[in-house]
Write a protein that holds these residues in place. Sequence first.
Motif, short mmCIF file in Angstrom:
data_model
loop_
_atom_site.label_atom_id
_atom_site.label_comp_id
_atom_site.label_asym_id
_atom_site.label_seq_id
_atom_site.Cartn_x
_atom_site.Cartn_y
_atom_site.Cartn_z
N ILE A 135 -30.44 -38.29 -22.13
CA ILE A 135 -31.78 -38.84 -22.39
C ILE A 135 -32.63 -38.64 -21.15
O ILE A 135 -32.53 -39.37 -20.16
N SER A 136 -33.44 -37.59 -21.22
CA SER A 136 -34.39 -37.30 -20.15
C SER A 136 -35.69 -38.04 -20.49
O SER A 136 -35.64 -39.20 -20.90
N SER A 137 -36.81 -37.38 -20.40
CA SER A 137 -38.10 -38.06 -20.61
C SER A 137 -39.20 -37.01 -20.57
O SER A 137 -38.99 -35.90 -20.07
N VAL A 138 -40.38 -37.38 -21.05
CA VAL A 138 -41.53 -36.49 -20.82
C VAL A 138 -41.77 -36.37 -19.32
O VAL A 138 -42.32 -35.38 -18.84
N ALA A 139 -41.30 -37.37 -18.57
CA ALA A 139 -41.40 -37.30 -17.10
C ALA A 139 -40.39 -36.31 -16.52
O ALA A 139 -40.36 -36.08 -15.31
N GLY A 140 -39.57 -35.73 -17.36
CA GLY A 140 -38.68 -34.65 -16.94
C GLY A 140 -39.29 -33.28 -17.20
O GLY A 140 -38.66 -32.25 -16.96
N LEU A 141 -40.50 -33.30 -17.74
CA LEU A 141 -41.22 -32.04 -18.03
C LEU A 141 -42.49 -31.93 -17.22
O LEU A 141 -43.03 -30.87 -17.02
N GLU A 142 -42.97 -33.09 -16.80
CA GLU A 142 -44.23 -33.15 -16.07
C GLU A 142 -44.14 -34.31 -15.08
O GLU A 142 -43.49 -35.31 -15.39
N ALA A 143 -44.75 -34.15 -13.91
CA ALA A 143 -44.73 -35.25 -12.93
C ALA A 143 -46.15 -35.71 -12.66
O ALA A 143 -47.10 -34.92 -12.72
N TRP A 144 -46.28 -36.99 -12.40
CA TRP A 144 -47.59 -37.58 -12.14
C TRP A 144 -47.57 -38.31 -10.80
O TRP A 144 -46.49 -38.56 -10.25
N ALA A 145 -48.71 -38.68 -10.30
CA ALA A 145 -48.77 -39.50 -9.09
C ALA A 145 -47.96 -40.77 -9.35
O ALA A 145 -48.12 -41.41 -10.39
N GLY A 146 -47.08 -41.10 -8.43
CA GLY A 146 -46.30 -42.33 -8.55
C GLY A 146 -45.01 -42.20 -9.34
O GLY A 146 -44.25 -43.15 -9.45
N SER A 147 -44.73 -40.99 -9.88
CA SER A 147 -43.52 -40.86 -10.71
C SER A 147 -42.41 -40.06 -10.02
O SER A 147 -41.44 -39.68 -10.66
N SER A 148 -42.54 -39.84 -8.71
CA SER A 148 -41.66 -38.85 -8.05
C SER A 148 -40.17 -39.07 -8.32
O SER A 148 -39.50 -38.16 -8.82
N LEU A 149 -39.66 -40.24 -7.99
CA LEU A 149 -38.21 -40.44 -8.10
C LEU A 149 -37.74 -40.32 -9.55
O LEU A 149 -36.74 -39.65 -9.83
N TYR A 150 -38.45 -40.97 -10.45
CA TYR A 150 -38.06 -40.94 -11.86
C TYR A 150 -38.13 -39.51 -12.38
O TYR A 150 -37.18 -39.02 -13.00
N SER A 151 -39.22 -38.81 -12.09
CA SER A 151 -39.37 -37.43 -12.56
C SER A 151 -38.30 -36.52 -11.95
O SER A 151 -37.76 -35.65 -12.64
N MET A 152 -38.02 -36.71 -10.67
CA MET A 152 -36.99 -35.86 -10.04
C MET A 152 -35.66 -35.96 -10.79
O MET A 152 -35.00 -34.97 -11.07
N THR A 153 -35.28 -37.20 -11.13
CA THR A 153 -33.98 -37.37 -11.80
C THR A 153 -34.03 -36.80 -13.22
O THR A 153 -33.05 -36.22 -13.69
N LYS A 154 -35.17 -36.97 -13.89
CA LYS A 154 -35.24 -36.53 -15.29
C LYS A 154 -35.39 -35.01 -15.41
O LYS A 154 -34.91 -34.40 -16.35
N PHE A 155 -36.07 -34.38 -14.42
CA PHE A 155 -36.09 -32.91 -14.37
C PHE A 155 -34.66 -32.40 -14.14
O PHE A 155 -34.19 -31.46 -14.79
N ALA A 156 -33.98 -33.02 -13.19
CA ALA A 156 -32.63 -32.55 -12.83
C ALA A 156 -31.64 -32.74 -13.98
O ALA A 156 -30.73 -31.93 -14.16
N LEU A 157 -31.85 -33.79 -14.76
CA LEU A 157 -30.96 -34.03 -15.91
C LEU A 157 -31.09 -32.88 -16.92
O LEU A 157 -30.11 -32.48 -17.55
#
Length: 231
Positions: A135-157
């Motif tokens: 279970i990744s996220s739309v934050a695993g496809l795109e990153a926004w201001a303030g989403s760095s850690l969450y997006s990093m993990t979801k991209f990597a997943l």
Amino acid sequence: MNALVTGATSGIGLSVAQGLLALGHNVFATGRNSGRLGQFREEAKGMAGTLHTLACDLERPEEVERLIKASTDALSHKIDLLVNNAGIATFGEIEETTLEEFERLMAVNLRAPFLLSRATLPIMKKQGDGLIVNISSVAGLEAWAGSSLYSMTKFALRGLTGSLLAEGAPSGVKAVAICPGYVATPLVSGAPVPESEMIQPEDILKTILYLRDLSPAAVPGDIVLKRLGGL
Ligand SMILES: NC(=O)c1ccc[n+]([C@@H]2O[C@H](COP(=O)([O-])OP(=O)(O)OC[C@H]3O[C@@H](n4cnc5c(N)ncnc54)[C@H](OP(=O)(O)O)[C@@H]3O)[C@@H](O)[C@H]2O)c1
């Protein structure tokens, strides 16, 4: 079917575990909240499938190892479905982000799925069949201001999912990342979107069942599940 579902004490994971049980599948459910797992065991008494539970903290690698041993034993070394669902989120500007937060998100959102997939893949390869859903996220496809850690993990997943699929495919094992927008769970209780306009946790269960129903040679790439009219 034998399934291992992480984060099964709340939100998406609980809905997936409950749905699989109701359909008569054997489910190994885990989360930290032992009280909620106990309540789930009570609820499962009337359900068609068999429920196994273990309380464990995925932040700690030795606990993940304990989970691997307990789940493979309970499911008699047959695992048809692994759902790497447990996850946490923190949001904030990079300058304010602490090393502790970095390590916590990496451990739960990325290291635990890696360790569980590493242990499960050989079992599925031997079976010649199996599905790993991350279970990744739309934050695993795109990153926004303030989403760095969450997006990093979801991209990597998603990266992990790609390699799992490439290595599993010759043995009939599939891996898919599901990337939802807002899903109505406690994780996003403060979101600026009404719950009624969010994706429902049952939609993730339905997506997993669709994946299981595909013929052996069919596998989608990442599934992006958008909220109608937005993220
Ligand atoms: N809700 C959304 O809008 C949304 C959108 C896209 C992706 N996602 C992803 O979907 C997944 C499930 O999220 P959710 O919305 O269902 O959130 P949730 O309701 O907060 O549930 C999170 C689950 O993860 C478990 N968990 C958290 N930390 C853990 C740890 N250290 N060890 C073991 N288990 C832990 C929790 O169990 P305990 O509390 O018992 O530890 C809980 O069962 C996450 O990966 C999330 O990133 C959610």
